[in-house]
Design an enzyme around this catalytic site. Structure first.
Site, PDB file in Angstrom:
ATOM      1  N   HIS A 103       0.832  -1.204   0.000  1.00  0.00           N
ATOM      2  CA  HIS A 103       0.000   0.000   0.000  1.00  0.00           C
ATOM      3  C   HIS A 103       0.871   1.261   0.000  1.00  0.00           C
ATOM      4  O   HIS A 103       0.695   2.155  -0.829  1.00  0.00           O
ATOM      5  CB  HIS A 103      -0.920  -0.024   1.227  1.00  0.00           C
ATOM      6  N   GLU A 104       1.812   1.315   0.937  1.00  0.00           N
ATOM      7  CA  GLU A 104       2.650   2.515   1.047  1.00  0.00           C
ATOM      8  C   GLU A 104       3.563   2.674  -0.175  1.00  0.00           C
ATOM      9  O   GLU A 104       3.786   3.787  -0.645  1.00  0.00           O
ATOM     10  CB  GLU A 104       3.464   2.494   2.343  1.00  0.00           C
ATOM     11  N   HIS A 107       1.860   4.456  -2.886  1.00  0.00           N
ATOM     12  CA  HIS A 107       1.929   5.928  -2.779  1.00  0.00           C
ATOM     13  C   HIS A 107       3.255   6.434  -3.328  1.00  0.00           C
ATOM     14  O   HIS A 107       3.292   7.435  -4.041  1.00  0.00           O
ATOM     15  CB  HIS A 107       1.781   6.380  -1.329  1.00  0.00           C
ATOM     16  N   HIS A 113      -5.323   7.063  -2.719  1.00  0.00           N
ATOM     17  CA  HIS A 113      -6.339   6.150  -2.212  1.00  0.00           C
ATOM     18  C   HIS A 113      -7.547   6.141  -3.126  1.00  0.00           C
ATOM     19  O   HIS A 113      -7.890   7.162  -3.708  1.00  0.00           O
ATOM     20  CB  HIS A 113      -6.798   6.587  -0.821  1.00  0.00           C
ATOM     21  N   CYS A 114      -8.189   4.996  -3.195  1.00  0.00           N
ATOM     22  CA  CYS A 114      -9.467   4.958  -3.882  1.00  0.00           C
ATOM     23  C   CYS A 114     -10.515   5.408  -2.859  1.00  0.00           C
ATOM     24  O   CYS A 114     -10.264   5.483  -1.662  1.00  0.00           O
ATOM     25  CB  CYS A 114      -9.786   3.570  -4.413  1.00  0.00           C
TER      26      CYS A 114
HETATM   27 ZN    ZN Z   1      -2.388   5.250   2.170  1.00  0.00          ZN
END
Ligand code: ZN
Length: 119
Positions: A103-104, A107, A113-114
């Site tokens: 996840h990170e 970025h 983010h959705c």
């Molecule tokens: Zn995030």
């Protein structure tokens, strides 16, 4: 695809900056320390800690990263079932940590983010 990794020394835990009024480490401050480390061109610093992280506007964060940055940070504290009074489960904690790392790193790769997942 293999990704070369290098494990670096941990930060001295006696010098941690806390979120004011809380026993949580300031995630943005810790991310800043990672960002300040010299890195080879194109490398990403991925920090993983057992410390509970937060920023002033959130009660906690699982991790932090800047879009198109070169560092990301993940806390395993709230990924572990025992944080919630449940039986320890190392495999589940590791699975959650991998998801949070990806996840990170998303970025860092420029993803936002959705609408389905806040924070
Ligand atoms: Zn995030």
């Amino acid at each position: 695809m293999a990704v070369p990794c290098q494990v670096s020394e941990a930060h001295d835990a006696t010098e941690l900056r806390r979120v004011p009024g809380r026993d949580q480490v300031d995630a943005d401050w810790l991310l800043g320390l990672l960002e300040a480390r010299p890195l080879p061109a194109g490398a990403v610093a991925m920090g993983i800690t057992a410390l509970d992280l937060a920023i002033p506007i959130f009660t906690f964060v699982f991790g932090r990263a800047r879009e198109l940055g070169h560092a990301a940070l993940v806390s395993a504290a709230r990924l572990a079932p025992e944080f919630y009074g449940l039986a320890p489960n190392a495999a589940l904690t590791l699975h959650r940590a991998v998801i949070e790392v990806v996840h990170e790193l998303g970025h860092v790769g420029g993803l936002r983010h959705c609408a389905m997942r806040p924070a």
